[in-house]
Scaffold this motif. Structure first.
Motif, PDB file in Angstrom:
ATOM      1  N   PRO A   1       8.088  16.158   6.041  1.00 41.79           N
ATOM      2  CA  PRO A   1       7.119  16.664   5.051  1.00 41.79           C
ATOM      3  C   PRO A   1       6.362  15.539   4.338  1.00 41.79           C
ATOM      4  O   PRO A   1       6.894  14.447   4.148  1.00 41.79           O
ATOM      5  N   HIS A   2       5.137  15.835   3.947  1.00 39.94           N
ATOM      6  CA  HIS A   2       4.292  14.943   3.156  1.00 39.94           C
ATOM      7  C   HIS A   2       4.890  14.801   1.753  1.00 39.94           C
ATOM      8  O   HIS A   2       5.291  15.804   1.152  1.00 39.94           O
ATOM      9  N   SER A   3       4.970  13.554   1.254  1.00 36.71           N
ATOM     10  CA  SER A   3       5.582  13.283  -0.052  1.00 36.71           C
ATOM     11  C   SER A   3       6.977  13.910  -0.135  1.00 36.71           C
ATOM     12  O   SER A   3       7.304  14.586  -1.114  1.00 36.71           O
TER      13      SER A   3
ATOM     14  N   ILE B   1      -1.324   5.166  -9.209  1.00 39.10           N
ATOM     15  CA  ILE B   1      -0.241   4.261  -8.776  1.00 39.10           C
ATOM     16  C   ILE B   1      -0.717   3.202  -7.772  1.00 39.10           C
ATOM     17  O   ILE B   1      -0.224   2.058  -7.792  1.00 39.10           O
ATOM     18  N   PHE B   2      -1.696   3.524  -6.949  1.00 47.38           N
ATOM     19  CA  PHE B   2      -2.177   2.511  -5.997  1.00 47.38           C
ATOM     20  C   PHE B   2      -3.035   1.458  -6.708  1.00 47.38           C
ATOM     21  O   PHE B   2      -3.014   0.278  -6.322  1.00 47.38           O
ATOM     22  N   ALA B   3      -3.747   1.858  -7.758  1.00 53.34           N
ATOM     23  CA  ALA B   3      -4.485   0.867  -8.562  1.00 53.34           C
ATOM     24  C   ALA B   3      -3.492  -0.103  -9.204  1.00 53.34           C
ATOM     25  O   ALA B   3      -3.742  -1.313  -9.284  1.00 53.34           O
TER      26      ALA B   3
ATOM     27  N   MET C   1       3.853  -0.056   3.109  1.00 53.15           N
ATOM     28  CA  MET C   1       4.616   1.066   3.651  1.00 53.15           C
ATOM     29  C   MET C   1       4.609   2.234   2.662  1.00 53.15           C
ATOM     30  O   MET C   1       4.708   2.040   1.443  1.00 53.15           O
ATOM     31  N   ASP C   2       4.503   3.436   3.208  1.00 52.82           N
ATOM     32  CA  ASP C   2       4.648   4.654   2.402  1.00 52.82           C
ATOM     33  C   ASP C   2       6.120   4.804   2.024  1.00 52.82           C
ATOM     34  O   ASP C   2       6.992   4.710   2.893  1.00 52.82           O
ATOM     35  N   VAL C   3       6.397   4.987   0.740  1.00 56.40           N
ATOM     36  CA  VAL C   3       7.795   5.068   0.293  1.00 56.40           C
ATOM     37  C   VAL C   3       8.482   6.382   0.685  1.00 56.40           C
ATOM     38  O   VAL C   3       9.699   6.479   0.618  1.00 56.40           O
ATOM     39  N   MET C   4       7.681   7.369   1.061  1.00 55.95           N
ATOM     40  CA  MET C   4       8.244   8.652   1.530  1.00 55.95           C
ATOM     41  C   MET C   4       7.696   8.926   2.926  1.00 55.95           C
ATOM     42  O   MET C   4       6.881   9.831   3.137  1.00 55.95           O
ATOM     43  N   PRO C   5       8.132   8.100   3.883  1.00 62.13           N
ATOM     44  CA  PRO C   5       7.502   8.146   5.209  1.00 62.13           C
ATOM     45  C   PRO C   5       7.701   9.483   5.915  1.00 62.13           C
ATOM     46  O   PRO C   5       8.778  10.074   5.859  1.00 62.13           O
TER      47      PRO C   5
ATOM     48  N   LEU D   1      -8.454   6.083  -2.708  1.00 61.60           N
ATOM     49  CA  LEU D   1      -8.623   6.285  -1.263  1.00 61.60           C
ATOM     50  C   LEU D   1      -7.588   5.522  -0.435  1.00 61.60           C
ATOM     51  O   LEU D   1      -7.342   4.334  -0.680  1.00 61.60           O
ATOM     52  N   HIS D   2      -6.998   6.199   0.534  1.00 68.34           N
ATOM     53  CA  HIS D   2      -6.062   5.558   1.452  1.00 68.34           C
ATOM     54  C   HIS D   2      -5.980   6.366   2.736  1.00 68.34           C
ATOM     55  O   HIS D   2      -6.202   7.577   2.739  1.00 68.34           O
ATOM     56  N   ILE D   3      -5.618   5.645   3.807  1.00 66.36           N
ATOM     57  CA  ILE D   3      -5.465   6.277   5.118  1.00 66.36           C
ATOM     58  C   ILE D   3      -4.010   6.120   5.548  1.00 66.36           C
ATOM     59  O   ILE D   3      -3.456   5.019   5.495  1.00 66.36           O
ATOM     60  N   HIS D   4      -3.400   7.202   5.968  1.00 61.52           N
ATOM     61  CA  HIS D   4      -2.027   7.190   6.480  1.00 61.52           C
ATOM     62  C   HIS D   4      -2.052   6.857   7.969  1.00 61.52           C
ATOM     63  O   HIS D   4      -2.797   7.490   8.733  1.00 61.52           O
ATOM     64  N   VAL D   5      -1.223   5.879   8.377  1.00 61.90           N
ATOM     65  CA  VAL D   5      -1.061   5.566   9.802  1.00 61.90           C
ATOM     66  C   VAL D   5       0.409   5.813  10.133  1.00 61.90           C
ATOM     67  O   VAL D   5       1.300   5.127   9.616  1.00 61.90           O
TER      68      VAL D   5
ATOM     69  N   GLN E   1      -5.708  11.667   6.145  1.00 60.36           N
ATOM     70  CA  GLN E   1      -6.395  11.292   4.901  1.00 60.36           C
ATOM     71  C   GLN E   1      -6.679  12.582   4.140  1.00 60.36           C
ATOM     72  O   GLN E   1      -7.268  13.515   4.683  1.00 60.36           O
ATOM     73  N   PHE E   2      -6.200  12.658   2.903  1.00 58.42           N
ATOM     74  CA  PHE E   2      -6.267  13.891   2.110  1.00 58.42           C
ATOM     75  C   PHE E   2      -7.280  13.731   0.973  1.00 58.42           C
ATOM     76  O   PHE E   2      -7.374  12.647   0.387  1.00 58.42           O
ATOM     77  N   ASN E   3      -7.996  14.798   0.662  1.00 62.09           N
ATOM     78  CA  ASN E   3      -9.022  14.747  -0.373  1.00 62.09           C
ATOM     79  C   ASN E   3      -8.832  15.847  -1.411  1.00 62.09           C
ATOM     80  O   ASN E   3      -8.938  17.028  -1.088  1.00 62.09           O
TER      81      ASN E   3
ATOM     82  N   GLY F   1      -6.790  19.610  -0.924  1.00 58.52           N
ATOM     83  CA  GLY F   1      -6.683  19.019   0.407  1.00 58.52           C
ATOM     84  C   GLY F   1      -5.352  18.329   0.631  1.00 58.52           C
ATOM     85  O   GLY F   1      -5.160  17.705   1.680  1.00 58.52           O
ATOM     86  N   GLY F   2      -4.458  18.387  -0.365  1.00 56.39           N
ATOM     87  CA  GLY F   2      -3.139  17.788  -0.217  1.00 56.39           C
ATOM     88  C   GLY F   2      -3.001  16.400  -0.803  1.00 56.39           C
ATOM     89  O   GLY F   2      -1.943  15.780  -0.706  1.00 56.39           O
ATOM     90  N   GLN F   3      -4.075  15.882  -1.447  1.00 56.58           N
ATOM     91  CA  GLN F   3      -4.021  14.525  -2.003  1.00 56.58           C
ATOM     92  C   GLN F   3      -3.135  14.497  -3.253  1.00 56.58           C
ATOM     93  O   GLN F   3      -3.201  15.395  -4.099  1.00 56.58           O
ATOM     94  N   THR F   4      -2.299  13.451  -3.326  1.00 53.90           N
ATOM     95  CA  THR F   4      -1.417  13.310  -4.494  1.00 53.90           C
ATOM     96  C   THR F   4      -1.647  11.995  -5.245  1.00 53.90           C
ATOM     97  O   THR F   4      -1.282  11.888  -6.402  1.00 53.90           O
ATOM     98  N   VAL F   5      -2.220  10.995  -4.578  1.00 55.38           N
ATOM     99  CA  VAL F   5      -2.553   9.726  -5.243  1.00 55.38           C
ATOM    100  C   VAL F   5      -4.066   9.533  -5.110  1.00 55.38           C
ATOM    101  O   VAL F   5      -4.594   9.530  -3.986  1.00 55.38           O
ATOM    102  N   PHE F   6      -4.721   9.344  -6.257  1.00 52.67           N
ATOM    103  CA  PHE F   6      -6.181   9.450  -6.277  1.00 52.67           C
ATOM    104  C   PHE F   6      -6.877   8.091  -6.242  1.00 52.67           C
ATOM    105  O   PHE F   6      -7.715   7.776  -7.083  1.00 52.67           O
TER     106      PHE F   6
HETATM  107  P1  AMP Z   1      -1.767  11.500  -0.482  1.00 54.34           P
HETATM  108  O1  AMP Z   1      -2.427  11.124  -1.778  1.00 54.34           O
HETATM  109  O2  AMP Z   1      -1.500  12.952  -0.432  1.00 54.34           O
HETATM  110  O3  AMP Z   1      -2.524  11.044   0.723  1.00 54.34           O
HETATM  111  O4  AMP Z   1      -0.340  10.837  -0.407  1.00 54.34           O
HETATM  112  C1  AMP Z   1       0.064   9.727  -1.131  1.00 54.34           C
HETATM  113  C2  AMP Z   1       1.141   9.051  -0.353  1.00 54.34           C
HETATM  114  O5  AMP Z   1       1.570   7.946  -1.112  1.00 54.34           O
HETATM  115  C3  AMP Z   1       2.384   9.905  -0.063  1.00 54.34           C
HETATM  116  O6  AMP Z   1       2.633   9.877   1.326  1.00 54.34           O
HETATM  117  C4  AMP Z   1       3.490   9.232  -0.854  1.00 54.34           C
HETATM  118  O7  AMP Z   1       4.709   9.258  -0.167  1.00 54.34           O
HETATM  119  C5  AMP Z   1       2.960   7.834  -1.004  1.00 54.34           C
HETATM  120  N1  AMP Z   1       3.376   7.106  -2.203  1.00 54.34           N
HETATM  121  C6  AMP Z   1       3.473   7.565  -3.466  1.00 54.34           C
HETATM  122  N2  AMP Z   1       3.822   6.580  -4.306  1.00 54.34           N
HETATM  123  C7  AMP Z   1       3.946   5.457  -3.558  1.00 54.34           C
HETATM  124  C8  AMP Z   1       4.269   4.102  -3.840  1.00 54.34           C
HETATM  125  N3  AMP Z   1       4.561   3.691  -5.094  1.00 54.34           N
HETATM  126  N4  AMP Z   1       4.299   3.222  -2.812  1.00 54.34           N
HETATM  127  C9  AMP Z   1       4.016   3.621  -1.552  1.00 54.34           C
HETATM  128  N5  AMP Z   1       3.699   4.874  -1.226  1.00 54.34           N
HETATM  129  C10 AMP Z   1       3.649   5.786  -2.205  1.00 54.34           C
END
Ligand code: AMP
Length: 140
Positions: free
Chosen positions: A116-118, A8-10, A32-36, A101-105, A88-90, A94-99
């Motif tokens: 909660p995360h996501s 999704i980030f690509a 912005m993270d959509v699920m802050p 690379l990204h850093i949460h601030v 940052q999840f790997n 490690g809790g990563q859901t979007v594959f």
């Molecule tokens: P993670 O891969 O575990 O570091 O987390 C991915 C993060 O991306 C989560 O905090 C989600 O809330 C966030 N996220 C998922 N889809 C989107 C999107 N379309 N736009 C912005 N943030 C997103």
């Protein structure tokens, strides 16, 4: 564990799906993270393709760290934060859901636990307002 160009980030980076953009340059985008997990939760995303910290180019990581610091300082100012959590999840374990690379601030207030995360989707109007606030406070 290869890079999937359909993550999704690509898609956001290619402009195929929208985001609440804060900042963009040749090497990275901030949105912005959509699920802050707290108000003002932003993601700093390098444009170079890698799944996570494990396969990223060290040069990309160095530039990313410098941008994360700028976003972090902006986040403190924009959200009158008492502190920041940088995550940052790997890989799934490690809790990563979007594959990509990204850093949460994540701006933090004294005594307020992280959500909660996501977890829950934020109102788009709130995300838009927070993107504007953060954009105005970042000095590149
Ligand atoms: P993670 O891969 O575990 O570091 O987390 C991915 C993060 O991306 C989560 O905090 C989600 O809330 C966030 N996220 C998922 N889809 C989107 C999107 N379309 N736009 C912005 N943030 C997103």
């Amino acid at each position: 564990m290869s890079y999937d160009t359909e993550n999704i980030f690509a898609k956001i980076l290619r402009g195929e799906i929208p985001c609440h953009k804060v900042y963009e340059d040749d090497d990275a985008i901030v949105f912005m993270d959509v699920m802050p997990q707290a108000p003002g939760h932003a993601l700093v995303v390098p444009k170079a393709a890698s799944r996570n910290m494990l396969d990223a180019d060290p040069t990309t990581l160095a530039a990313l760290a410098a941008l994360v610091q700028k976003v972090a300082r902006g986040a403190i100012a924009a959200f009158d934060a008492d502190g920041l959590t940088i995550l940052q999840f790997n890989e799934p374990a490690g809790g990563q859901t979007v594959f990509h690379l990204h850093i949460h601030v994540i701006p933090r207030q004294d005594g307020t636990p992280l959500r909660p995360h996501s977890g829950q989707m934020e109102d788009p109007e709130v995300l838009k307002a927070n993107a504007e606030k953060l954009r105005a406070a970042i000095h590149i």
